[in-house]
Design a protein around this motif. Structure first.
Motif, mmCIF file in Angstrom:
data_model
loop_
_atom_site.group_PDB
_atom_site.id
_atom_site.type_symbol
_atom_site.label_atom_id
_atom_site.label_comp_id
_atom_site.label_asym_id
_atom_site.label_seq_id
_atom_site.Cartn_x
_atom_site.Cartn_y
_atom_site.Cartn_z
ATOM 1 N N ILE A 269 0.647 -0.955 -0.085
ATOM 2 C CA ILE A 269 -0.089 0.093 0.054
ATOM 3 C C ILE A 269 0.732 1.307 -0.014
ATOM 4 C CG2 ILE A 269 -1.955 1.301 1.111
ATOM 5 C CD1 ILE A 269 -2.674 -1.554 0.161
ATOM 6 N N ASP A 270 0.533 2.010 -0.936
ATOM 7 C CA ASP A 270 1.505 3.186 -1.033
ATOM 8 C C ASP A 270 0.437 4.363 -1.492
ATOM 9 O OD1 ASP A 270 0.868 3.124 -3.749
ATOM 10 O OD2 ASP A 270 3.013 2.470 -4.414
ATOM 11 N N GLY A 271 1.034 5.667 -1.683
ATOM 12 C CA GLY A 271 0.149 6.712 -1.937
ATOM 13 C C GLY A 271 -0.536 6.568 -3.056
ATOM 14 N N ASN A 272 -0.194 5.933 -4.141
ATOM 15 C CA ASN A 272 -0.994 5.872 -5.366
ATOM 16 C C ASN A 272 -1.966 4.809 -5.182
ATOM 17 O OD1 ASN A 272 1.038 7.131 -6.966
ATOM 18 N ND2 ASN A 272 2.163 5.279 -7.251
ATOM 19 N N VAL A 273 -2.019 3.941 -4.125
ATOM 20 C CA VAL A 273 -3.245 3.186 -3.751
ATOM 21 C C VAL A 273 -4.296 3.841 -3.066
ATOM 22 C CG1 VAL A 273 -3.842 1.248 -2.372
ATOM 23 C CG2 VAL A 273 -1.856 1.039 -3.828
ATOM 24 N N ILE A 274 -3.642 4.637 -2.218
ATOM 25 C CA ILE A 274 -4.605 5.668 -1.236
ATOM 26 C C ILE A 274 -5.499 6.500 -2.319
ATOM 27 C CG2 ILE A 274 -4.633 7.164 0.463
ATOM 28 C CD1 ILE A 274 -3.905 4.577 1.463
ATOM 29 N N GLU A 275 -4.640 7.099 -3.226
ATOM 30 C CA GLU A 275 -5.061 8.233 -4.122
ATOM 31 C C GLU A 275 -6.371 7.354 -5.137
ATOM 32 O OE1 GLU A 275 -4.072 11.483 -7.515
ATOM 33 O OE2 GLU A 275 -2.331 10.312 -6.440
ATOM 34 N N ALA A 276 -5.894 6.169 -5.246
ATOM 35 C CA ALA A 276 -6.807 5.454 -6.228
ATOM 36 C C ALA A 276 -8.264 5.095 -5.484
ATOM 37 C CB ALA A 276 -6.327 4.199 -6.686
ATOM 38 N N CYS A 277 -8.061 4.774 -4.437
ATOM 39 C CA CYS A 277 -9.257 4.578 -3.350
ATOM 40 C C CYS A 277 -10.118 5.765 -3.346
ATOM 41 C CB CYS A 277 -8.954 4.128 -2.061
ATOM 42 S SG CYS A 277 -8.016 2.717 -1.843
ATOM 43 N N GLN A 278 -9.381 6.978 -3.276
ATOM 44 C CA GLN A 278 -10.111 8.339 -2.949
ATOM 45 C C GLN A 278 -10.890 8.684 -4.014
ATOM 46 O OE1 GLN A 278 -6.576 10.616 -1.693
ATOM 47 N NE2 GLN A 278 -7.622 10.715 0.408
ATOM 48 N N GLN A 279 -10.447 8.193 -5.252
ATOM 49 C CA GLN A 279 -11.008 8.534 -6.725
ATOM 50 C C GLN A 279 -12.061 7.228 -7.090
ATOM 51 O OE1 GLN A 279 -7.755 8.694 -9.541
ATOM 52 N NE2 GLN A 279 -6.985 10.763 -8.809
#
Length: 212
Positions: free
Chosen positions: A30-40
């Motif tokens: 889990i990195d920032g890209n995964v978190i950002e994808a979740c937010q989208q």
């Protein structure tokens, strides 16, 4: 909101995907890209998040409640809250700190609903002072174990949670303060109060603990 609940149910149910069947999602994935994808709104990214943290969340919930059904309920509530509010995560703290905060709130809410004492085993703290010995010693130590569990169960949630986060999850004072939304001094005070209460309740066993 109801649509999000339905989507969450699909994610939280056991799933078998041909391409992911042999892969275990771990926290390091889990990195920032995964978190950002979740937010989208990326459902596959949220599935990764769920798989990476579901065992950790359940473990904390079970340590707090000592009841499998309650632990499952807490876990479900945590991820439902995470799913519906992840857009509020602003990266002003570590994601795990934000997640711990959701877990702590869910545990406190569960305690309020149940309105009775719950217990957990502080295996990572006091319990590891007890070593193997003779049958008689083991019997005495089992009595001590039971007394430790009972003493921890008597702590109020605001004292129990800091002890859980420190001795079970290994969080620092600063991290606990961020999770609980209080100052570092408050964390130290609550831990100190918890230690004193435990010491008072376990005073009859002090000699056995010191000799162990």
């Amino acid at each position: 909101m109801e649509e999000k609940r339905d989507q969450f149910r699909l994610i939280s149910e056991p799933m078998e995907r041909p391409m992911e069947r042999c892969r275990v999602i771990q926290e390091r994935d889990i990195d920032g890209n995964v978190i950002e994808a979740c937010q989208q709104g990326d459902m596959s990214a949220f599935q990764m998040l769920f798989e990476a943290y579901k065992d950790k969340v359940y473990s904390i919930a079970f340590y707090f409640s000592r009841d499998e059904a309650s632990a499952r309920d807490i876990t479900q509530q945590v991820f439902l809250k995470l799913f519906t509010s992840i857009g509020q995560f602003r990266r002003d703290c570590e994601f795990t700190t934000w997640l711990y905060r959701l877990v702590a709130n869910a545990c406190t809410d569960e305690h309020r609903r149940r309105r009775r004492f719950v217990s957990f085993d502080d295996e990572a703290g006091v319990m590891n002072m007890i070593e193997r010995g003779s049958q008689e010693e083991n019997y005495i130590r089992r009595q001590i174990n039971d007394s430790v569990r009972a003493a921890i169960a008597d702590l109020k949630p605001k004292l129990r949670l800091p002890i859980l986060l420190k001795y079970v999850e290994g969080l620092s004072y600063d991290e606990i303060a961020n999770v609980l939304g209080c100052s570092k001094g408050t964390v130290a005070s609550r831990l100190n109060r918890g230690h004193k209460l435990l010491a008072r309740k376990l005073a009859p066993y002090r000699g056995a603990l010191d000799s162990g």
